[in-house]
Design an enzyme around this catalytic site. Structure first.
Site, PDB file in Angstrom:
ATOM      1  N   GLU A 335      -4.086  75.107  47.547  1.00  8.93           N
ATOM      2  CA  GLU A 335      -4.354  74.358  46.316  1.00  8.93           C
ATOM      3  C   GLU A 335      -4.238  72.841  46.462  1.00  8.93           C
ATOM      4  O   GLU A 335      -3.695  72.180  45.580  1.00  8.93           O
ATOM      5  CB  GLU A 335      -3.389  74.816  45.206  1.00  8.93           C
ATOM      6  CG  GLU A 335      -3.543  76.271  44.852  1.00  8.93           C
ATOM      7  CD  GLU A 335      -2.488  76.751  43.844  1.00  8.93           C
ATOM      8  OE1 GLU A 335      -2.858  77.545  42.969  1.00  8.93           O
ATOM      9  OE2 GLU A 335      -1.324  76.361  43.934  1.00  8.93           O
TER      10      GLU A 335
HETATM   11  C1  TNX Z   1      -0.483  79.996  43.000  1.00 11.52           C
HETATM   12  S1  TNX Z   1      -0.139  81.362  45.596  1.00 11.52           S
HETATM   13  C2  TNX Z   1       0.255  79.259  43.907  1.00 11.52           C
HETATM   14  C3  TNX Z   1       1.631  78.857  43.557  1.00 11.52           C
HETATM   15  C4  TNX Z   1       1.998  79.282  42.171  1.00 11.52           C
HETATM   16  C5  TNX Z   1       1.488  80.665  41.881  1.00 11.52           C
HETATM   17  C6  TNX Z   1       1.902  81.201  40.556  1.00 11.52           C
HETATM   18  C7  TNX Z   1      -0.242  79.989  46.087  1.00 11.52           C
HETATM   19  C8  TNX Z   1      -0.467  79.883  47.498  1.00 11.52           C
HETATM   20  N1  TNX Z   1      -0.147  78.991  45.193  1.00 11.52           N
HETATM   21  O1  TNX Z   1       1.781  77.486  43.711  1.00 11.52           O
HETATM   22  O2  TNX Z   1       3.385  79.235  42.046  1.00 11.52           O
HETATM   23  O3  TNX Z   1       0.097  80.645  41.966  1.00 11.52           O
HETATM   24  O4  TNX Z   1       1.509  82.524  40.395  1.00 11.52           O
END
Ligand code: TNX
Length: 522
Positions: A335
């Site tokens: 992300e």
């Molecule tokens: C996505 S999973 C994220 C996290 C969040 C999560 C909450 C991932 C690699 N990144 O930063 O905490 O969703 O469900």
């Protein structure tokens, strides 16, 4: 005169009837194949009798070294709590005639972590090639004993075990959970409890998400402000916290004694607000943002074209590598929405070099497959199968953590008071009924090293919150990782799970009592 038939009838009433009544009243289970175990073992055969552990039982070990001492002490301490028995531990050259015998022998199951558990009226013999096999076998023995063995005080109980033989070993080498200690900080004691809880179901990896926008949780001596400033808060504005390197070593050691490898993650280049707030020089603007206590994602990035950024990454990974006996360092990579792809790729390439230069292998969330992966690197599937396919073509292996199946922060249903639902609602049956090698036809069994269930903690503040989201789903993920696919059926699992209710209660686990399961409570 009595007829022969009448005599026979009399005989039956006088002799056989009491025997029948007596055996019907006998409470303990004597059929090993009927005992509820999670994860279900590879093979179980019963011999129909009972072994009883008493105050006289001795724990024997086949050789004396640090590991057999550790494993036998673990067993004796565990059994002591509810039985009150003081076990003597003795080293023997040959197999004893009675007692509990922990044997490291080269002829035992030829699989990493495999073990053989043979129970007769006289002896409980647990054998393995490696001490971790003994440790996993002890978790099975735990479930063969009456549920009260999980009690925290001495119980009035016959400590019986059904006789027979179990041969068991894991399907996947990597079976784990992830705990996010950044969004909310969890104490060293909470992490130890988490380790104990996953160890009970034979998991062998704990991935700690140690840094994110909301907090930096591991002391880095060369960059002290990361924790002095960046560790000060958490989601919702609470106090936050961090582990000193001494605390962290204690966690690593505690896990190692349970044959669990700690995998540290420092998420980058995104998810870095806590670091950016601690050191202005890591920002392209040269200005430090405020600490962040919300739950948005994807707004922060290290400045990928400043040399100081790589000095920082090298220092952090260098210190972490020294604290990490295992081969992996997780660098996040997810992300990074405000890092342009043309900056993201060279950044990951360079960070991978840094990880390799500290003699570690890189793990990253699936987006890192956009970079040029070393053949030793591992990608963690959470969101995009296309990323995984890109990574596989570069020779990488995969850890399966598909959010819609394996995220422990996903709510069970719309009434769940904690967690999120962006990927799915995951009821206990949904979390259990999937196979890592069948989610996508291009991700094959041979590409997969294992399964991990991550617990993100934006909405979780206490260990009870964690347990409620973990349990009972974590037991299902443990079984997916350990047990062969042919033995994994919801109907039989559901019954085995239902039978764990009393144990979970005695373990003081605050679990979600899903209506999909007919919990067997006293
Ligand atoms: C996505 S999973 C994220 C996290 C969040 C999560 C909450 C991932 C690699 N990144 O930063 O905490 O969703 O469900």
């Amino acid at each position: 005169m009595y007829s022969v038939a009448e005599k026979l009838k009399q005989y039956l009433i006088i002799f056989l009837f009491p025997i029948l009544i007596f055996s019907c009243a006998k409470p303990e289970p004597t059929d090993l194949t009927k005992v509820s175990m999670i994860p279900v073992p590879v093979s179980v055969s019963a011999t129909g009798s009972t072994h009883t552990i008493t105050n006289e039982t001795v724990i024997y070990i086949s050789e004396s070294n640090d590991e057999t001492k550790n494993v036998s002490a673990y067993l004796s301490n565990f059994l002591h709590t509810a039985t009150g028995f003081d076990f003597i531990i003795e080293v023997v050259d040959t197999e004893p005639a009675a007692g509990i015998y922990l044997a490291l022998i080269p002829e035992s199951v030829d699989k990493a972590e495999g073990y053989e558990l043979e129970v007769t009226e006289d002896i409980i013999k647990l054998s393995a090639r490696q001490p971790e096999g003994l440790f996993r076998g002890i978790q099975t023995l735990r479930q063969l004993l009456p549920a009260k063995i999980e009690a925290q005080s001495v119980q009035d109980q016959q400590w019986t075990v059904a006789t027979g033989k179990i041969v068991d070993y894991p399907e996947y080498e990597y079976r784990g959970s992830m705990l996010d200690v950044s969004r909310h900080f969890f104490s060293k004691e909470d992490v130890k409890r988490y380790i104990d809880l996953i160890a009970a179901y034979k998991m062998n990896r704990l991935h700690l998400h140690l840094a994110d926008d909301q907090g930096w949780r591991i002391e880095i001596k060369s960059w002290p402000n990361l924790t002095a400033h960046g560790g000060k808060t958490e989601v919702g504005g609470g106090d936050g916290g961090f582990y000193t390197q001494e605390d962290y070593k204690e966690i690593v050691q505690y896990a190692a004694e349970r044959y669990i490898m700690i995998i540290p993650e420092i998420d980058m280049p995104g998810h870095t607000n806590a670091a950016l707030s601690s050191y202005p020089e890591l920002n392209c603007s040269g200005e430090a943002p405020e600490l962040y206590t919300g739950t948005e994602v994807g707004f922060s990035t290290l400045c990928t074209d400043k040399e100081i950024t790589y000095q920082f990454v090298d220092d952090v990974i260098g210190e972490l590598a020294v604290l990490t006996p295992g081969p992996y360092i997780h660098i996040g990579g997810d992300e990074s929405h405000v890092t342009p792809m043309e900056d993201y790729i060279p950044f990951i390439n360079r960070v991978q070099e840094i990880v390799l230069s500290h003699n570690k292998r890189m793990i990253g969330w699936d987006e890192v497959a956009n970079a040029e992966l070393d053949s030793s690197s591992i990608i963690q599937y959470w969101s995009e199968a296309d990323n995984i396919i890109m990574g596989l073509s570069q020779g990488a292996k995969v850890i399966m953590s598909p959010a819609y199946k394996a995220y422990l922060d996903m709510q069970y249903d719309s009434a769940t008071r904690l967690g999120q639902n962006w990927a799915a609602y995951i009821e206990v049956d949904e979390g259990y009924q999937w196979d890592p090698a069948e989610l996508n036809e291009q991700i094959k069994r041979a590409n997969i090293i294992g399964v991990e269930a991550p617990l993100w903690t934006e909405t979780m503040e206490t260990i009870d919150d964690l347990e409620y989201m973990m349990f009972p789903r974590i037991m299902g993920y443990a079984e997916i990782g350990w047990s062969p696919k042919v033995l994994r059926k919801w109907d039989t699992y559901k019954a085995r799970l239902a039978a764990q209710a009393e144990r979970l209660k005695l373990m003081q686990v605050d679990y979600y009592a899903s209506k999909k399961v007919q919990w067997v409570t006293e």
